[in-house]
Design an enzyme around this catalytic site. Structure first.
Site, mmCIF file in Angstrom:
data_model
loop_
_atom_site.group_PDB
_atom_site.id
_atom_site.type_symbol
_atom_site.label_atom_id
_atom_site.label_comp_id
_atom_site.label_asym_id
_atom_site.label_seq_id
_atom_site.Cartn_x
_atom_site.Cartn_y
_atom_site.Cartn_z
ATOM 1 N N HIS A 63 1.689 4.469 -2.826
ATOM 2 C CA HIS A 63 1.809 5.916 -2.649
ATOM 3 C C HIS A 63 3.157 6.399 -3.179
ATOM 4 O O HIS A 63 3.262 7.449 -3.823
ATOM 5 C CB HIS A 63 1.700 6.279 -1.172
ATOM 6 N N HIS B 188 3.284 6.780 -6.828
ATOM 7 C CA HIS B 188 2.567 7.991 -7.238
ATOM 8 C C HIS B 188 3.507 9.195 -7.200
ATOM 9 O O HIS B 188 3.479 10.061 -8.085
ATOM 10 C CB HIS B 188 1.380 8.204 -6.297
ATOM 11 N N HIS C 83 0.826 -1.207 0.000
ATOM 12 C CA HIS C 83 0.000 0.000 0.000
ATOM 13 C C HIS C 83 0.861 1.258 0.000
ATOM 14 O O HIS C 83 0.697 2.145 -0.846
ATOM 15 C CB HIS C 83 -0.904 -0.038 1.234
ATOM 16 N N GLU C 84 1.765 1.348 0.956
ATOM 17 C CA GLU C 84 2.618 2.543 1.027
ATOM 18 C C GLU C 84 3.527 2.649 -0.191
ATOM 19 O O GLU C 84 3.842 3.747 -0.655
ATOM 20 C CB GLU C 84 3.434 2.531 2.323
#
Length: 708
Positions: free
Chosen positions: A504, A507, A500-501
């Site tokens: 990020h 991104h 998940h991180e």
């Protein structure tokens, strides 16, 4: 397969002020002994953490504030009419030193704080708030911004220029630029109070989490606990001066498995009560009064700016647009989730009564009995899973997934400064070998780090003179530490959190825009979780799992039979996971949708809000009010719903990959080109439609959660 359902994580934008340029290029050397005030003479231009000391921050902030004021004055002194270049771009590029210092300070304050940093944080909060207001409420500056905005059709702007102009203008308006002089003064006072109170809330949370320890000196009280957890508790006890004993803390890697496995119900109750009472103990770190003040000041600010509530103010800039749309989504999911949770509670009650116990299931019983049911129903024991998810293998699994999708590679570095010995750094290279950015990774809990997991940056991506300035990204987590001679072995939830991180981080790393304030994660809150949450789908996919989940001793891939068990249990306990998350989201909206000041005590307000939605006694909100850091000091006020809003998007987006192939290059390129690279340069709904060819279909989320 993710029993927690929604990850307690966030991304953090450490830039605190209007200026978003964080390069050190052309920084005046005002103090050669202060590394924060000189050009970063380091590999890749990263902050010189090895040279930065606590005492450097205050003079650095003082100088940076003065520099930024001078830069604003310079813009105002221009005699020529306001143009996009001499006003909007000049404003975008102002404050570079202040942003540099703020990012380093903010990130250290979150990941490796101490008493000196926390004291300075309290001192700086009203100072920085006043400075932001001095810029955002400057009538002459706004007059120039408005002049450019009103004449935008004659400026010869491209789409990204137009977006920067629009966002700059809106920022001033939403910051109160159109208010009367008297109302501006009122707003400044409110902003200062909110700034100080949110800092205090977060510091109280850290202190409360660190203050508790459950010391066990009777080995019989460890019944049910896995050997690795016992060893970790013994190591923790030794580090705290309790040789021969066992210590459990309120850090997630300690308390959650204790609640899951400990046979001693009274000890489960003791540690649970400490966990759910954080900030609610009537001591110097009590958050009850603080959080009500924060909520009421936010309401006062919203009304001053012409909005009915803080939620109305916040959501104007989101995909959801308004509180009603948020409530519609949450309520649509609440009913089926609550019904499923009630069935799960009934199953637990049967398990309790099967051994002739008569008590009703309590929150500190839930994880314990669900683990027993999981083992009986699916023959699945989490301790059977963990040997296949060493931190190193999960990290490499995330890297490999990105490589297969986009061709990027990760090269470990040992020649750049780090802020703590546990931090890892990687150079990220694009598929053509060019430099894409740097990735810092900080994985383990410590007393100097706040809880949860998040992504942040030390430098955002931008372009200067047509050349791409590469970002410096950081992910920070709180995973289970290595025990004895074994490596760090993660739960599957923790593996999901890493992916998940990492999403990020991608991104931020893939960002390819002109302006820093539009780069990377500078998107609406309910869109920012799409790149992170979609990566969890690869973490859980059997084909992908076989490639990275290796037994830490035998190096054999995770067996198909174990994957099948995990899949069979995929929606197990999802009623609980969804309900506790939705309850917290609805609690957030209750505080921030209020249209009149809250006069109740926090405990009463929370109780009434949860009673209204019918939350059962066996489950509490994922975050109770006094430790709901996301909304009272973490930037997610009226925004905690965004994880589920984004999951509608990520479930639908991953369906596109499942339709065409997990690593389909065309789909991956479209996701990169239309979403990951674009930052905040476009409308999120339009960006998504360009990728998918249609609006997202919620059916994929319902199937994933087992709620259809």
């Amino acid at each position: 397969m993710n029993k927690r359902g929604f990850l307690p994580c966030c991304f953090v934008i450490a830039s605190l002020l209007v200026g978003c340029n964080n390069e050190t290029k052309n920084v005046k050397n005002t103090d050669s002994n202060n590394p924060l005030l000189t050009t970063y003479e380091t590999n890749f231009g990263v902050p010189p953490f090895d040279l930065i000391k606590d005492e450097h921050f205050k003079p650095a902030f003082t100088e940076a504030l003065e520099r930024h004021k001078a830069e604003i004055d310079s813009i105002l002194s221009i005699a020529d009419p306001a143009t996009f270049q001499n006003t909007i771009v000049a404003l975008e590029n102002s404050g570079q030193l202040l942003t540099n210092v703020s990012r380093v300070f903010s990130n250290l304050n979150s990941a490796n704080t101490n008493d000196a940093i926390q004291a300075l944080d309290k001192e700086l909060a009203p100072v920085l708030s006043a400075h932001r207001d001095e810029v955002n409420l400057n009538a002459d500056l706004f007059e120039r911004v408005k002049a450019v905005y009103d004449n935008r059709d004659s400026q010869g702007l491209d789409a990204e220029d137009e977006k920067l102009l629009e966002e700059t203008y809106k920022r001033f308006v939403r910051s109160g630029a159109n208010l009367s002089a008297e109302d501006k003064e009122t707003l400044k006072e409110i902003n200062s109070k909110i700034s100080s109170l949110t800092v205090q809330f977060g510091q109280n949370m850290l202190a409360e989490t660190n203050a508790f320890e459950l010391i066990i000196d009777n080995e019989e009280d460890l019944a049910g606990l896995p050997e690795a957890l016992r060893t970790a508790a013994a190591t923790e006890a030794s580090s705290r001066g309790h040789e021969g004993k066992w210590v459990f803390t309120l850090q997630n890697p300690s308390i959650m498995p204790f609640l899951q496995y400990a046979d001693n119900r009274e000890l489960r109750k003791e540690i649970w009560n400490a966990y759910q009472s954080r900030g609610n103990n009537g001591n110097d770190h009590d958050n009850n009064k603080i959080l009500i003040e924060i909520a009421n000041y936010r309401l006062e600010k919203a009304k001053l700016l012409g909005y009915s509530s803080h939620a109305a103010y916040v959501l104007e800039e989101s995909m959801a647009s308004n509180p009603k749309n948020v409530d519609n989504l949450l309520q649509e999911l609440w009913t089926p989730a609550l019904e499923k949770a009630k069935l799960e509670a009934a199953d637990i009650q049967k398990e309790i009564e099967a051994v002739n116990d008569t008590f009703q299931v309590a929150p500190y019983d839930w994880r314990y009995y669900q683990e027993k049911i999981r083992q009986k129903r699916f023959a699945l024991n989490e301790e059977e899973i963990k040997p296949y998810f060493s931190l190193a293998d999960v990290r490499e699994g995330a890297f490999s997934t990105a490589n297969k999708l986009w061709g990027i590679t990760f090269v470990a570095l040992n020649n750049v400064p780090i802020y703590h010995p546990e931090v890892e750094v990687y150079e990220v290279r694009d598929k053509d070998g060019s430099h894409l950015g740097l990735l810092y990774a900080d994985f383990f809990p410590r007393a100097s780090k706040r809880g949860g997991a998040w992504m942040t940056s030390f430098r955002s991506q931008s372009r200067e003179d047509g050349k791409r300035v590469a970002p410096v990204i950081s992910i920070v987590c709180n995973f289970t530490k290595p025990v004895g001679d074994n490596p760090a072995l993660l739960t599957f939830d923790e593996a999901n959190t890493l992916f998940h991180e990492f999403g990020h981080a991608l991104h931020g790393l893939f960002s390819d825009v002109k302006y820093r304030s539009l780069a990377g994660t500078s998107v609406p809150r309910d869109f920012v979780e799409l790149p992170s949450q979609i990566m969890e789908n690869w973490a859980a996919d059997p084909e992908v799992m076989k490639s990275y989940a290796k037994h830490f001793e035998t190096k054999e891939a995770i067996p198909d039979a174990l994957i099948e068990k995990m899949q069979n249990a995929g929606t197990f306990d999802q009623g609980f996971a969804t309900v506790e998350y939705l309850a917290a989201s609805l609690l957030d909206m209750s505080y921030h949708s209020a249209t009149a000041p809250i006069t109740d005590q926090a405990s009463d307000f929370e109780k009434n809000a949860m009673s209204k939605i019918g939350l059962i006694d066996a489950i509490i909100p994922r975050y109770r009010s006094t430790y709901f850091q996301h909304i009272f000091s973490g930037g997610y006020s009226a925004g905690y719903y965004s994880y589920i809003w984004s999951e509608v998007l990520d479930s639908d987006a991953f369906a596109a990959f499942k339709e065409k192939g997990l690593y389909d290059q065309g789909t991956a390129a479209s996701f990169r080109n239309n979403i990951l690279e674009k930052g905040g340069t476009g409308n999120p709904a339009e960006m998504y439609r360009k990728f998918r060819g249609a609006d997202p279909d919620p059916i994929h989320l319902m199937k994933k959660r087992g709620l259809n």
